[in-house]
Design a protein around this motif. Structure first.
Motif, PDB file in Angstrom:
ATOM      1  N   GLY A  20      26.783  36.843  48.016  1.00 48.63           N
ATOM      2  CA  GLY A  20      26.179  37.362  49.106  1.00 48.63           C
ATOM      3  C   GLY A  20      26.494  38.667  49.426  1.00 48.63           C
ATOM      4  O   GLY A  20      25.866  39.496  50.083  1.00 48.63           O
ATOM      5  N   ASP A  21      27.354  39.327  48.659  1.00 47.32           N
ATOM      6  CA  ASP A  21      27.843  40.537  48.700  1.00 47.32           C
ATOM      7  C   ASP A  21      26.735  41.445  47.810  1.00 47.32           C
ATOM      8  O   ASP A  21      26.720  40.890  46.446  1.00 47.32           O
ATOM      9  CB  ASP A  21      29.112  40.703  48.155  1.00 47.32           C
ATOM     10  CG  ASP A  21      29.726  42.264  48.204  1.00 47.32           C
ATOM     11  OD1 ASP A  21      28.788  43.069  48.312  1.00 47.32           O
ATOM     12  OD2 ASP A  21      30.652  42.550  47.640  1.00 47.32           O
ATOM     13  N   SER A  25      27.676  41.541  41.796  1.00 44.19           N
ATOM     14  CA  SER A  25      27.577  41.965  40.428  1.00 44.19           C
ATOM     15  C   SER A  25      28.266  42.878  39.723  1.00 44.19           C
ATOM     16  O   SER A  25      28.810  42.986  38.426  1.00 44.19           O
ATOM     17  CB  SER A  25      26.043  41.682  39.978  1.00 44.19           C
ATOM     18  OG  SER A  25      25.674  41.881  38.641  1.00 44.19           O
ATOM     19  N   LEU A  26      27.999  43.840  40.321  1.00 47.96           N
ATOM     20  CA  LEU A  26      28.519  45.177  39.734  1.00 47.96           C
ATOM     21  C   LEU A  26      30.383  45.274  39.804  1.00 47.96           C
ATOM     22  O   LEU A  26      30.794  45.572  38.923  1.00 47.96           O
ATOM     23  CB  LEU A  26      28.252  46.446  40.713  1.00 47.96           C
ATOM     24  CG  LEU A  26      26.798  46.804  40.572  1.00 47.96           C
ATOM     25  CD1 LEU A  26      26.413  47.945  41.741  1.00 47.96           C
ATOM     26  CD2 LEU A  26      26.494  47.224  39.086  1.00 47.96           C
ATOM     27  N   ARG A  27      30.742  44.605  41.119  1.00 52.22           N
ATOM     28  CA  ARG A  27      32.161  44.427  41.137  1.00 52.22           C
ATOM     29  C   ARG A  27      32.494  43.405  39.952  1.00 52.22           C
ATOM     30  O   ARG A  27      33.730  43.659  39.442  1.00 52.22           O
ATOM     31  CB  ARG A  27      32.503  43.728  42.467  1.00 52.22           C
ATOM     32  CG  ARG A  27      32.324  44.798  43.786  1.00 52.22           C
ATOM     33  CD  ARG A  27      32.507  44.374  45.038  1.00 52.22           C
ATOM     34  NE  ARG A  27      33.952  43.799  45.291  1.00 52.22           N
ATOM     35  CZ  ARG A  27      34.330  42.980  45.806  1.00 52.22           C
ATOM     36  NH1 ARG A  27      33.625  42.503  46.627  1.00 52.22           N
ATOM     37  NH2 ARG A  27      35.621  42.769  45.959  1.00 52.22           N
ATOM     38  N   ALA A  28      32.137  42.359  39.739  1.00 49.67           N
ATOM     39  CA  ALA A  28      32.386  41.440  38.604  1.00 49.67           C
ATOM     40  C   ALA A  28      32.300  42.168  37.214  1.00 49.67           C
ATOM     41  O   ALA A  28      33.219  41.666  36.426  1.00 49.67           O
ATOM     42  CB  ALA A  28      31.462  40.073  38.648  1.00 49.67           C
ATOM     43  N   ALA A  29      31.141  42.990  37.218  1.00 50.10           N
ATOM     44  CA  ALA A  29      31.304  43.659  35.907  1.00 50.10           C
ATOM     45  C   ALA A  29      32.178  44.556  35.776  1.00 50.10           C
ATOM     46  O   ALA A  29      32.992  44.595  34.520  1.00 50.10           O
ATOM     47  CB  ALA A  29      29.732  44.251  35.712  1.00 50.10           C
ATOM     48  N   THR A  53      28.721  32.247  43.422  1.00 52.61           N
ATOM     49  CA  THR A  53      29.740  33.464  43.142  1.00 52.61           C
ATOM     50  C   THR A  53      29.300  33.898  41.763  1.00 52.61           C
ATOM     51  O   THR A  53      28.815  33.300  40.951  1.00 52.61           O
ATOM     52  CB  THR A  53      30.972  32.854  43.188  1.00 52.61           C
ATOM     53  OG1 THR A  53      31.298  31.742  42.238  1.00 52.61           O
ATOM     54  CG2 THR A  53      31.577  32.421  44.544  1.00 52.61           C
ATOM     55  N   PHE A  54      29.650  35.102  41.516  1.00 52.76           N
ATOM     56  CA  PHE A  54      29.953  35.842  40.233  1.00 52.76           C
ATOM     57  C   PHE A  54      31.367  35.377  39.926  1.00 52.76           C
ATOM     58  O   PHE A  54      32.077  36.042  40.464  1.00 52.76           O
ATOM     59  CB  PHE A  54      29.249  37.205  40.252  1.00 52.76           C
ATOM     60  CG  PHE A  54      28.008  37.292  40.292  1.00 52.76           C
ATOM     61  CD1 PHE A  54      27.134  37.335  39.424  1.00 52.76           C
ATOM     62  CD2 PHE A  54      27.512  37.630  41.609  1.00 52.76           C
ATOM     63  CE1 PHE A  54      25.941  37.473  39.417  1.00 52.76           C
ATOM     64  CE2 PHE A  54      26.284  37.989  42.033  1.00 52.76           C
ATOM     65  CZ  PHE A  54      25.304  37.864  40.775  1.00 52.76           C
ATOM     66  N   ALA A  55      31.563  34.948  38.670  1.00 53.77           N
ATOM     67  CA  ALA A  55      33.030  34.609  38.127  1.00 53.77           C
ATOM     68  C   ALA A  55      33.187  35.305  36.790  1.00 53.77           C
ATOM     69  O   ALA A  55      32.278  35.296  35.918  1.00 53.77           O
ATOM     70  CB  ALA A  55      32.931  33.131  37.812  1.00 53.77           C
ATOM     71  N   VAL A  56      34.497  36.086  36.614  1.00 45.74           N
ATOM     72  CA  VAL A  56      34.726  36.654  35.511  1.00 45.74           C
ATOM     73  C   VAL A  56      35.395  35.660  34.725  1.00 45.74           C
ATOM     74  O   VAL A  56      36.378  34.978  35.300  1.00 45.74           O
ATOM     75  CB  VAL A  56      35.551  38.150  35.952  1.00 45.74           C
ATOM     76  CG1 VAL A  56      36.080  38.535  34.759  1.00 45.74           C
ATOM     77  CG2 VAL A  56      34.880  38.917  36.785  1.00 45.74           C
ATOM     78  N   ILE A  57      35.076  35.550  33.365  1.00 42.64           N
ATOM     79  CA  ILE A  57      35.731  34.418  32.468  1.00 42.64           C
ATOM     80  C   ILE A  57      36.007  35.106  31.286  1.00 42.64           C
ATOM     81  O   ILE A  57      35.479  35.947  30.769  1.00 42.64           O
ATOM     82  CB  ILE A  57      34.425  33.382  32.061  1.00 42.64           C
ATOM     83  CG1 ILE A  57      33.875  32.811  33.468  1.00 42.64           C
ATOM     84  CG2 ILE A  57      35.076  32.240  31.090  1.00 42.64           C
ATOM     85  CD1 ILE A  57      34.701  31.892  34.095  1.00 42.64           C
ATOM     86  N   ARG A  58      37.205  34.579  31.120  1.00 41.33           N
ATOM     87  CA  ARG A  58      37.981  34.973  29.571  1.00 41.33           C
ATOM     88  C   ARG A  58      37.926  33.711  28.542  1.00 41.33           C
ATOM     89  O   ARG A  58      38.343  32.561  29.107  1.00 41.33           O
ATOM     90  CB  ARG A  58      39.301  35.438  29.722  1.00 41.33           C
ATOM     91  CG  ARG A  58      40.176  35.755  28.283  1.00 41.33           C
ATOM     92  CD  ARG A  58      41.563  36.078  28.355  1.00 41.33           C
ATOM     93  NE  ARG A  58      41.528  37.363  29.281  1.00 41.33           N
ATOM     94  CZ  ARG A  58      41.533  38.418  28.827  1.00 41.33           C
ATOM     95  NH1 ARG A  58      40.911  38.769  27.725  1.00 41.33           N
ATOM     96  NH2 ARG A  58      41.574  39.604  29.505  1.00 41.33           N
TER      97      ARG A  58
END
Length: 62
Positions: A20-21, A25-29, A53-58
């Motif tokens: 919703g923000d 996408s930019l913050r996740a990148a 949500t956008f999730a940052v995954i390792r």
């Protein structure tokens, strides 16, 4: 469809950002870039439609 980067690897969620923000996408990148610099191993961003949500995954290569 499963992500090719995650298939067959152990995926670890590092961070999430609500879609919703408008800048999520930019913050996740940016978070993924920082995670790549902090430790070796592939890091990428997923959009999770279930949690919106956008999730940052390792992914661990083991």
């Amino acid at each position: 469809m499963a992500c090719r980067s995650c298939t067959g690897h152990h995926a670890v969620r590092l961070d999430t950002f609500p879609a919703g923000d408008p800048r999520a996408s930019l913050r996740a990148a940016h978070s993924a870039t920082e995670a790549r610099a902090a430790a070796p191993g592939p890091v990428h961003v997923h959009y999770d439609a279930i949690t919106d949500t956008f999730a940052v995954i390792r992914t661990d290569q083991n």
